[in-house]
Scaffold this motif. Sequence first.
Motif, PDB file in Angstrom:
ATOM      1  N   ASP A  43      10.845 -38.648 -55.803  1.00 53.56           N
ATOM      2  CA  ASP A  43      11.407 -37.776 -55.280  1.00 53.56           C
ATOM      3  C   ASP A  43      11.448 -38.062 -53.984  1.00 53.56           C
ATOM      4  N   ASP A  44      11.766 -39.113 -52.957  1.00 58.82           N
ATOM      5  CA  ASP A  44      11.823 -39.079 -51.498  1.00 58.82           C
ATOM      6  C   ASP A  44      11.835 -40.668 -51.582  1.00 58.82           C
TER       7      ASP A  44
ATOM      8  N   TRP B 234      17.008 -42.074 -47.587  1.00 57.33           N
ATOM      9  CA  TRP B 234      17.764 -42.765 -46.859  1.00 57.33           C
ATOM     10  C   TRP B 234      18.425 -43.567 -46.789  1.00 57.33           C
ATOM     11  N   PHE B 235      20.004 -43.638 -46.263  1.00 64.37           N
ATOM     12  CA  PHE B 235      20.801 -44.650 -46.776  1.00 64.37           C
ATOM     13  C   PHE B 235      20.641 -45.983 -45.827  1.00 64.37           C
TER      14      PHE B 235
ATOM     15  N   MET C 222      31.589 -46.520 -48.574  1.00 66.21           N
ATOM     16  CA  MET C 222      32.202 -45.440 -49.597  1.00 66.21           C
ATOM     17  C   MET C 222      30.777 -45.011 -50.761  1.00 66.21           C
ATOM     18  N   VAL C 223      30.505 -46.536 -50.940  1.00 68.71           N
ATOM     19  CA  VAL C 223      29.472 -46.164 -52.114  1.00 68.71           C
ATOM     20  C   VAL C 223      28.047 -45.651 -51.662  1.00 68.71           C
ATOM     21  N   ILE C 224      28.164 -45.579 -50.313  1.00 65.20           N
ATOM     22  CA  ILE C 224      26.483 -44.923 -49.820  1.00 65.20           C
ATOM     23  C   ILE C 224      26.985 -43.199 -50.390  1.00 65.20           C
TER      24      ILE C 224
ATOM     25  N   ASN D 236      21.031 -47.216 -59.978  1.00 68.69           N
ATOM     26  CA  ASN D 236      19.421 -47.383 -60.941  1.00 68.69           C
ATOM     27  C   ASN D 236      18.856 -47.850 -58.827  1.00 68.69           C
ATOM     28  N   GLY D 237      18.719 -47.479 -57.967  1.00 67.01           N
ATOM     29  CA  GLY D 237      17.662 -47.759 -57.344  1.00 67.01           C
ATOM     30  C   GLY D 237      17.699 -46.204 -57.353  1.00 67.01           C
TER      31      GLY D 237
END
Length: 57
Positions: A53-54, A18-19, A1-3, A46-47
């Motif tokens: 940019d990436d 990318w997570f 959900m958070v991702i 925050n991250g």
Amino acid sequence: MVIGIEEKYGVCVGKKIWFRCDIKGIDLDEYDVLILLWVINNLMGNGVEGIKDDGAM
């Protein structure tokens, strides 16, 4: 959900992020889950803002 939320946020601000998630063996009650989700969402937001940019989180 958070991702999913943070992926959409990253796209909205024009960043490629990318997570990766690896959570095992956590057994919490509803209140603890809500607090944990709030903290994780805040840290990930925050991250996303801190990545130029990436990047990856």
